[in-house]
Design a protein around this motif. Structure first.
Motif, PDB file in Angstrom:
ATOM      1  N   UNK A  68       0.591  -1.192   0.003  1.00  0.00           N
ATOM      2  CA  UNK A  68      -0.055  -0.082   0.030  1.00  0.00           C
ATOM      3  C   UNK A  68       0.916   1.371  -0.066  1.00  0.00           C
ATOM      4  N   UNK A  69       1.988   1.347   0.760  1.00  0.00           N
ATOM      5  CA  UNK A  69       2.556   2.474   0.819  1.00  0.00           C
ATOM      6  C   UNK A  69       3.386   2.745  -0.364  1.00  0.00           C
ATOM      7  N   UNK A 252      -6.660  -1.706  10.168  1.00  0.00           N
ATOM      8  CA  UNK A 252      -5.544  -2.799  10.478  1.00  0.00           C
ATOM      9  C   UNK A 252      -5.546  -3.842   9.211  1.00  0.00           C
ATOM     10  N   UNK A 253      -5.895  -3.546   8.322  1.00  0.00           N
ATOM     11  CA  UNK A 253      -6.007  -4.529   7.013  1.00  0.00           C
ATOM     12  C   UNK A 253      -4.836  -5.169   6.882  1.00  0.00           C
ATOM     13  N   UNK A 254      -3.365  -4.296   6.719  1.00  0.00           N
ATOM     14  CA  UNK A 254      -2.262  -5.011   6.585  1.00  0.00           C
ATOM     15  C   UNK A 254      -1.731  -6.126   7.629  1.00  0.00           C
ATOM     16  N   UNK A 255      -2.373  -5.907   8.678  1.00  0.00           N
ATOM     17  CA  UNK A 255      -2.098  -6.797   9.735  1.00  0.00           C
ATOM     18  C   UNK A 255      -2.829  -8.283   9.627  1.00  0.00           C
ATOM     19  N   UNK A 256      -3.797  -8.385   8.931  1.00  0.00           N
ATOM     20  CA  UNK A 256      -4.589  -9.666   8.681  1.00  0.00           C
ATOM     21  C   UNK A 256      -3.910 -10.772   8.413  1.00  0.00           C
ATOM     22  N   UNK A 257      -3.052 -10.711   7.643  1.00  0.00           N
ATOM     23  CA  UNK A 257      -2.490 -12.137   7.121  1.00  0.00           C
ATOM     24  C   UNK A 257      -1.494 -12.615   8.566  1.00  0.00           C
ATOM     25  N   UNK A 258      -0.986 -11.739   9.059  1.00  0.00           N
ATOM     26  CA  UNK A 258      -0.065 -12.035  10.186  1.00  0.00           C
ATOM     27  C   UNK A 258      -0.967 -12.628  11.458  1.00  0.00           C
ATOM     28  N   UNK A 259      -2.179 -11.870  11.533  1.00  0.00           N
ATOM     29  CA  UNK A 259      -3.268 -12.200  12.596  1.00  0.00           C
ATOM     30  C   UNK A 259      -3.688 -13.632  12.182  1.00  0.00           C
ATOM     31  N   UNK A 390      -5.974   6.662  -0.167  1.00  0.00           N
ATOM     32  CA  UNK A 390      -4.498   7.180   0.429  1.00  0.00           C
ATOM     33  C   UNK A 390      -4.520   6.964   1.914  1.00  0.00           C
ATOM     34  N   UNK A 391      -5.584   7.154   2.434  1.00  0.00           N
ATOM     35  CA  UNK A 391      -5.951   7.070   4.066  1.00  0.00           C
ATOM     36  C   UNK A 391      -5.656   5.730   4.593  1.00  0.00           C
ATOM     37  N   UNK A 392      -5.962   4.684   3.828  1.00  0.00           N
ATOM     38  CA  UNK A 392      -5.925   3.175   4.346  1.00  0.00           C
ATOM     39  C   UNK A 392      -4.387   2.853   4.050  1.00  0.00           C
TER      40      UNK A 392
END
Length: 443
Positions: A68-69, A252-259, A390-392
């Motif tokens: 995303x970044x 927190x979408x980017x955390x979902x795979x690790x979660x 852009x916010x996400x």
């Protein structure tokens, strides 16, 4: 002896449900809505598949967040320039050209996957191209909507967009998780290619939609003209800021795979379920959006919706903290042993976040389409798309970086409370926002 009639249980009345009059009023809007919904569903397959594949290749949450970044600056430029194009040329043609670029990039992603040639860099590059082209499509498409419908139906159109988001994000990630788990990445990308063809049907059958009023050619003067308008438009400006706050600290979408992999268990399927929960909330809030469309104080509605969003994200952080404490015990979660109880709690928190964010989006989208003149609407929609997408991405950077140095539960817990504090402060400093009247829109 008197007989007492049995009391009837209260029933939901028709006005509680979503307003479908835009479909009856404008066949062109209906076709565009169908095309956007199906293509959006396919786009979600690719978004989740790219995240999962990046995590498979790197085993790094930070690398996932960087998807995303790295696309943030190109997406900002594309959104702003796409808005300028939409205010200078036929908006239908602008959307069609940009959609063709999205299609070609997705097709290349599928070809690479079938050949086993995908790498981290290919995933980054094609994600940038797809998100940038989609920004232009969305800017042009949303600027078209007020030309297809009367102003009193714009809240209903925004709620129908919530149904679109709900369908594509609720079904897309869950389907992506299952496809990736059982058939691989190539089939997932290929299905997106097939679904994307519907977008062309929806756009191709639109009438020509050229901007009304004074036309400013794309360039610095067009950008400055939009900036001057935004400087005068305090209500529009504040809603942009509020959404950036919510998405930066509560995404927190980017955390979902690790979660899904190490905290709640369940792997790719849990990742899809968590992402789908957000969309389920958005879908339900749109389905019962009848009362939302009748609210006149839309600024106050945005404030309250974002406050509920912050609370739900903080609650998610608490659930993840409980999961972290549990995984410190001898029992270990994984793809074969998911923590079902905590997954259910996380799903509830995310569903509330999706519902509240969708209510905010309905009011924000209606405010832009009703209060902004047509001659500048494309540029304001471009800025709106930059803020919404852009916010996400800023949120992915915040969550991925902070989780790397602390723990997976810490970014949502802290972010939820930051949202509550900042939103209350910003609205208090702009009292006109709370009194914004949807019947007499003032930008």
């Amino acid at each position: 002896m008197t007989t007492e009639k049995p009391r009837r249980m209260p029933r939901l009345r028709r006005e509680h449900f979503i307003d479908l009059r835009p479909f009856r009023t404008s066949p062109a809007f209906t076709r565009m809505w169908i095309g956007s919904t199906l293509s959006g569903l396919g786009g979600q397959l690719t978004i989740v598949a790219v995240m999962l594949q990046m995590y498979d290749l790197t085993q790094s949450t930070f690398a996932v967040s960087m998807i995303a970044v790295v696309g943030l600056v190109p997406m900002v430029i594309a959104g702003l320039y796409g808005g300028m194009l939409a205010d200078a040329f036929d908006r239908r043609r602008v959307a069609l050209i940009a959609a063709s670029i999205t299609f070609a990039a997705t097709l290349l992603l599928a070809i690479l996957a079938w050949g086993g040639l995908e790498t981290e860099w290919w995933l980054y590059i094609l994600s940038i191209v797809i998100s940038s082209a989609n920004s232009i499509v969305m800017a042009a498409r949303e600027a078209i909507v007020p030309r297809l419908l009367p102003r009193d139906l714009l809240p209903a159109a925004a709620a129908l967009h919530g149904i679109t988001v709900g369908i594509m994000v609720m079904a897309g990630p869950a389907l992506a998780g299952v496809l990736v788990a059982f058939s691989g990445y190539a089939w997932t990308y290929t299905l997106d290619v097939l679904l994307m063809t519907s977008l062309f049907l929806g756009l191709w059958t639109l009438p020509s939609v050229r901007p009304e009023g004074e036309i400013v050619r794309p360039g610095l003067e067009s950008l400055r003209d939009g900036a001057r308008f935004l400087k005068r438009a305090g209500n529009i400006r504040l809603q942009f800021i509020l959404d950036i706050v919510a998405m930066t600290f509560g995404q927190p979408l980017a955390l979902f795979p690790a979660i899904g992999a190490v905290l709640l268990g369940g792997g790719a399927i849990t990742t899809g379920i968590l992402t789908a929960a957000v969309a389920a909330g958005a879908f339900l809030s749109s389905l019962f959006s009848g009362p939302i469309g009748r609210v006149r104080r839309q600024g106050l509605g945005i404030e309250r919706a974002i406050q509920v969003y912050g609370l739900s994200i903080a609650a998610l952080g608490v659930v993840l903290l409980l999961a972290a404490l549990g995984t410190a015990a001898p029992a270990v979660v994984g793809p074969e042993s998911p923590n079902v109880a905590l997954i259910v709690l996380a799903v509830l928190c995310l569903a509330v976040s999706g519902a509240s964010d969708n209510v905010s989006a309905i009011y924000r989208g209606t405010m832009i389409q009703a209060a902004v003149p047509d001659a500048i609407r494309g540029r304001l929609q471009g800025i709106f798309i930059v803020v919404v997408t852009g916010g996400p991405r800023l949120g992915a950077l915040y969550a991925g970086t902070l989780a790397t140095f602390t723990a997976l539960w810490f970014p949502p817990l802290l972010g939820g409370f930051i949202i509550l504090g900042l939103v209350s402060l910003l609205v208090r400093l702009s009292p006109r926002f709370r009194t914004y009247d949807g019947q007499h829109p003032v930008p």
